[in-house]
Scaffold this motif. Structure first.
Motif, PDB file in Angstrom:
ATOM      1  N   GLY A   1      37.790  24.461  46.729  1.00 59.18           N
ATOM      2  CA  GLY A   1      37.012  25.141  47.747  1.00 59.18           C
ATOM      3  C   GLY A   1      37.296  26.621  47.864  1.00 59.18           C
ATOM      4  N   ALA A   2      38.161  27.150  46.979  1.00 55.85           N
ATOM      5  CA  ALA A   2      38.507  28.567  47.020  1.00 55.85           C
ATOM      6  C   ALA A   2      37.507  29.385  46.207  1.00 55.85           C
ATOM      7  N   LEU A   3      37.331  30.643  46.616  1.00 57.07           N
ATOM      8  CA  LEU A   3      36.490  31.567  45.856  1.00 57.07           C
ATOM      9  C   LEU A   3      37.330  32.188  44.746  1.00 57.07           C
ATOM     10  N   VAL A   4      36.942  31.945  43.494  1.00 60.50           N
ATOM     11  CA  VAL A   4      37.758  32.380  42.364  1.00 60.50           C
ATOM     12  C   VAL A   4      36.896  33.030  41.294  1.00 60.50           C
ATOM     13  N   ILE A   5      37.407  34.120  40.748  1.00 58.27           N
ATOM     14  CA  ILE A   5      36.846  34.705  39.538  1.00 58.27           C
ATOM     15  C   ILE A   5      37.751  34.235  38.407  1.00 58.27           C
ATOM     16  N   ARG A   6      37.256  33.334  37.577  1.00 54.81           N
ATOM     17  CA  ARG A   6      38.108  32.682  36.588  1.00 54.81           C
ATOM     18  C   ARG A   6      38.500  33.596  35.435  1.00 54.81           C
ATOM     19  N   ASP A   7      37.566  34.430  35.000  1.00 53.02           N
ATOM     20  CA  ASP A   7      37.833  35.299  33.856  1.00 53.02           C
ATOM     21  C   ASP A   7      38.634  36.528  34.266  1.00 53.02           C
ATOM     22  N   LYS A   8      39.286  37.117  33.297  1.00 55.59           N
ATOM     23  CA  LYS A   8      40.068  38.321  33.557  1.00 55.59           C
ATOM     24  C   LYS A   8      39.164  39.413  34.099  1.00 55.59           C
ATOM     25  N   VAL A   9      39.608  40.058  35.150  1.00 55.95           N
ATOM     26  CA  VAL A   9      38.819  41.109  35.794  1.00 55.95           C
ATOM     27  C   VAL A   9      39.261  42.468  35.268  1.00 55.95           C
ATOM     28  N   SER A  10      38.346  43.160  34.634  1.00 52.13           N
ATOM     29  CA  SER A  10      38.634  44.477  34.080  1.00 52.13           C
ATOM     30  C   SER A  10      38.336  45.556  35.101  1.00 52.13           C
ATOM     31  N   ARG A  11      39.328  46.393  35.380  1.00 52.06           N
ATOM     32  CA  ARG A  11      39.125  47.503  36.323  1.00 52.06           C
ATOM     33  C   ARG A  11      38.061  48.468  35.793  1.00 52.06           C
ATOM     34  N   GLN A  12      38.046  48.649  34.474  1.00 50.89           N
ATOM     35  CA  GLN A  12      37.070  49.552  33.877  1.00 50.89           C
ATOM     36  C   GLN A  12      35.655  49.023  34.060  1.00 50.89           C
ATOM     37  N   ASP A  13      35.480  47.700  33.903  1.00 49.44           N
ATOM     38  CA  ASP A  13      34.155  47.107  34.089  1.00 49.44           C
ATOM     39  C   ASP A  13      33.689  47.256  35.536  1.00 49.44           C
ATOM     40  N   ILE A  14      34.597  47.003  36.485  1.00 48.67           N
ATOM     41  CA  ILE A  14      34.229  47.158  37.898  1.00 48.67           C
ATOM     42  C   ILE A  14      33.843  48.609  38.177  1.00 48.67           C
ATOM     43  N   ALA A  15      34.605  49.540  37.591  1.00 49.09           N
ATOM     44  CA  ALA A  15      34.300  50.960  37.786  1.00 49.09           C
ATOM     45  C   ALA A  15      32.885  51.286  37.317  1.00 49.09           C
ATOM     46  N   LYS A  16      32.474  50.672  36.194  1.00 48.12           N
ATOM     47  CA  LYS A  16      31.129  50.918  35.671  1.00 48.12           C
ATOM     48  C   LYS A  16      30.061  50.255  36.524  1.00 48.12           C
ATOM     49  N   MET A  17      30.435  49.241  37.279  1.00 47.76           N
ATOM     50  CA  MET A  17      29.478  48.565  38.160  1.00 47.76           C
ATOM     51  C   MET A  17      29.276  49.313  39.468  1.00 47.76           C
ATOM     52  N   VAL A  18      30.334  49.963  39.955  1.00 46.31           N
ATOM     53  CA  VAL A  18      30.264  50.566  41.291  1.00 46.31           C
ATOM     54  C   VAL A  18      30.137  52.080  41.266  1.00 46.31           C
ATOM     55  N   GLY A  19      30.142  52.687  40.080  1.00 47.67           N
ATOM     56  CA  GLY A  19      29.997  54.125  40.001  1.00 47.67           C
ATOM     57  C   GLY A  19      31.208  54.884  40.488  1.00 47.67           C
ATOM     58  N   ALA A  20      32.405  54.417  40.094  1.00 49.82           N
ATOM     59  CA  ALA A  20      33.650  55.081  40.497  1.00 49.82           C
ATOM     60  C   ALA A  20      34.573  55.155  39.289  1.00 49.82           C
ATOM     61  N   SER A  21      35.665  55.894  39.430  1.00 51.77           N
ATOM     62  CA  SER A  21      36.619  55.995  38.337  1.00 51.77           C
ATOM     63  C   SER A  21      37.487  54.743  38.269  1.00 51.77           C
ATOM     64  N   ARG A  22      38.069  54.491  37.104  1.00 53.59           N
ATOM     65  CA  ARG A  22      38.964  53.351  36.941  1.00 53.59           C
ATOM     66  C   ARG A  22      40.167  53.484  37.867  1.00 53.59           C
ATOM     67  N   GLU A  23      40.650  54.713  38.026  1.00 49.81           N
ATOM     68  CA  GLU A  23      41.812  54.952  38.881  1.00 49.81           C
ATOM     69  C   GLU A  23      41.505  54.601  40.333  1.00 49.81           C
ATOM     70  N   MET A  24      40.297  54.956  40.781  1.00 51.61           N
ATOM     71  CA  MET A  24      39.909  54.648  42.158  1.00 51.61           C
ATOM     72  C   MET A  24      39.800  53.143  42.351  1.00 51.61           C
ATOM     73  N   VAL A  25      39.223  52.450  41.376  1.00 54.57           N
ATOM     74  CA  VAL A  25      39.089  51.001  41.479  1.00 54.57           C
ATOM     75  C   VAL A  25      40.462  50.331  41.501  1.00 54.57           C
ATOM     76  N   SER A  26      41.386  50.816  40.694  1.00 57.28           N
ATOM     77  CA  SER A  26      42.740  50.262  40.682  1.00 57.28           C
ATOM     78  C   SER A  26      43.399  50.423  42.047  1.00 57.28           C
ATOM     79  N   ARG A  27      43.180  51.574  42.684  1.00 62.88           N
ATOM     80  CA  ARG A  27      43.754  51.815  44.014  1.00 62.88           C
ATOM     81  C   ARG A  27      43.131  50.879  45.043  1.00 62.88           C
ATOM     82  N   VAL A  28      41.819  50.688  44.945  1.00 61.33           N
ATOM     83  CA  VAL A  28      41.131  49.786  45.872  1.00 61.33           C
ATOM     84  C   VAL A  28      41.632  48.354  45.687  1.00 61.33           C
ATOM     85  N   MET A  29      41.772  47.922  44.444  1.00 61.14           N
ATOM     86  CA  MET A  29      42.249  46.562  44.164  1.00 61.14           C
ATOM     87  C   MET A  29      43.666  46.365  44.698  1.00 61.14           C
TER      88      MET A  29
END
Length: 224
Positions: free
Chosen positions: A169-197
């Motif tokens: 019943g938990a919310l899970v992202i099973r695959d490895k989450v790439s900070r760079q990929d998230i950065a490309k999705m949200v329009g931010a730098s990889r460094e900013m995404v790493s800080r947010v995470m």
């Protein structure tokens, strides 16, 4: 996949469930199966492939690149999703590139067969129209998010949209989450995404798993 006939595969695709038995058999005679290795391109931005690709297994990413080589990840496609219909309908080059994130098995349907299916089956045409509308709504939602929501809120949305409920019943992202990929999705730098995470982890919004995946907890961090 080799044990299944083309007709078996077609019957497993939601887009084709409304075809009559005769239409499904006729379609099975025209489709081909293709396997893409990780990193291979299914369709390429600015070019035409004159085919519809239906993902049977694996995962792809939809990427748009500007003239400076900067990338934005628009979406990910998984089993049952399809791509290429826009180019087939308006006879224009693809607006984005679709690349295999992992090994992908796909059905390939040529332009003439696709358009014939649409003309002969109103339900399938409506299904394609609904898919296009959903993509348009999603694009509008993403544009609104980029304009109105801060980076924390955009990253939180990507994590929530990517997560699925597991057996516990938990919310899970099973695959490895790439900070760079998230950065490309949200329009931010990889460094900013790493800080947010990191902030999300400290606040208890997420828990990083040993395999690189993420568990998204019910307690949500407040967007900044």
């Amino acid at each position: 996949m080799s044990m299944l006939t083309k007709l078996d595969l077609i019957r497993r695709v939601s887009l084709f469930t409304m075809l009559t038995p005769a239409q499904a058999e006729a379609l099975a005679a025209t489709v081909s199966k293709k396997r893409f290795k990780r990193g291979e391109i299914l369709v390429e931005q600015g070019r035409m492939s004159n085919a519809l690709y239906i993902v049977l297994a694996g995962r792809t990413r939809v990427v748009m690149t500007d003239n400076k080589g900067r990338e934005v990840i628009l979406a990910t496609l998984k089993s049952g999703d399809y791509v290429g219909e826009m180019s087939l309908i308006d006879n224009a080059p693809h607006s984005a590139t679709v690349v295999a994130d992992q090994q992908v098995d796909a059905l390939v349907l040529g332009r003439d067969s696709f358009l014939q299916c649409l003309s002969e089956n109103a339900e399938m045409a409506h299904a394609v129209m609904r898919g296009l509308v959903q993509r348009l709504r999603k694009a509008s939602e993403n544009i609104s998010s980029l304009a109105l929501v801060g980076v924390y809120g955009r990253v939180a949305k990507v994590l929530l949209d990517s997560a699925a409920v597991d057996d516990s019943g938990a919310l899970v992202i099973r695959d490895k989450v790439s900070r760079q990929d998230i950065a490309k999705m949200v329009g931010a730098s990889r460094e900013m995404v790493s800080r947010v995470m990191k902030d999300f982890e400290e606040q208890g919004f997420i828990h990083l798993l040993d395999n690189g995946g993420v568990r998204v907890n019910e307690r949500r961090a407040q967007p900044r």
